[in-house]
Design a protein around this motif. Structure first.
Motif, PDB file in Angstrom:
ATOM      1  N   TYR A  18      26.730  18.679   0.814  1.00 51.97           N
ATOM      2  CA  TYR A  18      26.238  17.856   1.919  1.00 51.97           C
ATOM      3  C   TYR A  18      26.856  18.328   3.223  1.00 51.97           C
ATOM      4  O   TYR A  18      28.000  18.772   3.248  1.00 51.97           O
ATOM      5  CB  TYR A  18      26.590  16.380   1.701  1.00 51.97           C
ATOM      6  CG  TYR A  18      25.701  15.730   0.686  1.00 51.97           C
ATOM      7  CD1 TYR A  18      24.455  15.253   1.045  1.00 51.97           C
ATOM      8  CD2 TYR A  18      26.103  15.625  -0.637  1.00 51.97           C
ATOM      9  CE1 TYR A  18      23.622  14.672   0.108  1.00 51.97           C
ATOM     10  CE2 TYR A  18      25.272  15.052  -1.581  1.00 51.97           C
ATOM     11  CZ  TYR A  18      24.035  14.581  -1.200  1.00 51.97           C
ATOM     12  OH  TYR A  18      23.211  14.018  -2.118  1.00 51.97           O
ATOM     13  N   GLN A  19      26.123  18.174   4.315  1.00 51.23           N
ATOM     14  CA  GLN A  19      26.628  18.609   5.606  1.00 51.23           C
ATOM     15  C   GLN A  19      27.620  17.634   6.196  1.00 51.23           C
ATOM     16  O   GLN A  19      28.530  18.013   6.922  1.00 51.23           O
ATOM     17  CB  GLN A  19      25.475  18.805   6.591  1.00 51.23           C
ATOM     18  CG  GLN A  19      24.646  20.027   6.235  1.00 51.23           C
ATOM     19  CD  GLN A  19      23.654  20.340   7.316  1.00 51.23           C
ATOM     20  OE1 GLN A  19      22.940  19.446   7.764  1.00 51.23           O
ATOM     21  NE2 GLN A  19      23.605  21.590   7.744  1.00 51.23           N
ATOM     22  N   ASN A  20      27.439  16.359   5.916  1.00 52.54           N
ATOM     23  CA  ASN A  20      28.356  15.354   6.463  1.00 52.54           C
ATOM     24  C   ASN A  20      28.289  14.088   5.625  1.00 52.54           C
ATOM     25  O   ASN A  20      27.447  13.952   4.737  1.00 52.54           O
ATOM     26  CB  ASN A  20      28.014  15.068   7.934  1.00 52.54           C
ATOM     27  CG  ASN A  20      26.552  14.681   8.090  1.00 52.54           C
ATOM     28  OD1 ASN A  20      26.064  13.793   7.419  1.00 52.54           O
ATOM     29  ND2 ASN A  20      25.853  15.389   8.980  1.00 52.54           N
TER      30      ASN A  20
END
Lengths: 134, 134, 134, 134
Positions: free
Chosen positions: C28-30
């Protein structure tokens, strides 16, 4: 006392509104509590996918108690050195059948292997393993 | 004493040979015993697909015992008039979590409905219902 | 364009650190993206517990294609007015067996009822229903 | 042509009568056919418990197609040398979500390992593996 952090989460208004309805229905006090619970559940599930995780299992069995070898095997299991039996619950169903729930600790792979051995024994009518990370 | 009948079953030599290997591995004394067990299992599964079947269930739960409403709901469940609680087993996992196994009798649909209510409560991390016909 | 809201979530440092490791592993990116996904999954599961939810299902079957009545029943199913068949995939396994995956839309209760009928038909060796909210 | 054997099975009158009702309901022509089917099912289940069994699997997925890495991983999977993809079915659910069913062949352990990798990817909302011996 544990240190508490505060993070920000951005999400669509529509998704947030559906989530708010769900947490009200389930009785959570606030969004943080509901999100913490989601995170804990995900960490649990994830950790059980590792065969070497320490887990606690409830093995659920229905069997014919006339299968004497089965009862012996169940007792052997509960004294095996790999798995540590914590507790077991035995319920008389009728003249033939018993339900037995055996709670044990061990590694996920060892629990699954033992459970497979038990569930394939003669006399076992139903069986299932319920796992939780320990 | 129950009357015993004898029936004939025809099957391919190859299928029979695979079955014979399996029943030897599982420890059945003869083919009749193995086939009786298969038939009983199928009757069990079939009867559980009827929502009105009388069943016995082991509801398996892992939850945070700080969720006091949950504990109250579990106690309410065990005193509900639709379901008859036979026994329950409570295990302390760590400072947060408990495992609880509640054995109850009732109709399949009532068990499933109650279980769904419990499993969706706040604080429940894992949950599953194990059913057997009663 | 959908309006985006920003909410604050408080959680223990230890829980946050375990979550951060998990979201890095999954890619996940964030945190927001990971939490949105958790919320969407929970809303999916929740909605499938309502028998009247519109769902899409993949019914997975292995059966003996010599059971001609079964093939007729499967075709009848795909033309039933309650369920709308979208697609199906048929795979030849060996001289006896076929795998068939039938994708259909309908209410959860109607899908489950039909699936139970199919899975109990003679000639069906394995079967399972995979559900998603539609 | 395969050689057919005939074996005798003894069972209680009551169990036989319940079995006869079940096979009439399911539409079997005779007891032999019903018992052969039970035996085949048991052999299937048994063989899938061996991690080295050759199996065919339908991996069922619902995912957000904006997760471009996921689509790449799915394509990589279908070209992996361990697993042989036979077919896949892609269904557009809405502006965000797709359902994908990937049918592949391989060893039970390799299928399960790959499936676990896929199901834990970001963007996957629901997933399940359906296995049959090949």
């Amino acid at each position: 006392m544990e240190r508490v952090e505060r993070i920000g989460v951005s999400l669509d208004r529509k998704l947030l509104s559906m989530f708010d309805k769900l947490i009200a229905k389930k009785g959570y006090q606030n969004r943080s509590e509901a999100i913490r619970n989601l995170i804990r559940q995900q960490l649990s599930t994830e950790s059980l996918s590792n065969p070497r995780t320490s887990a606690i299992a409830a093995v659920f069995l229905v069997y014919d108690h006339h299968s004497t070898k089965l009862m012996q095997k169940l007792i052997d299991l509960q004294h095996s050195h790999l798995l540590q039996t914590i507790s077991s619950l035995h319920i008389h169903l009728d003249e033939h059948d018993c339900m037995e729930i055996i709670v044990l600790r061990g590694r996920v792979d060892e629990i699954n292997k033992t459970a497979e051995n038990i569930l394939s024994l003669k006399g076992v009518k139903l069986g299932r393993v319920n796992l939780a990370p320990a």
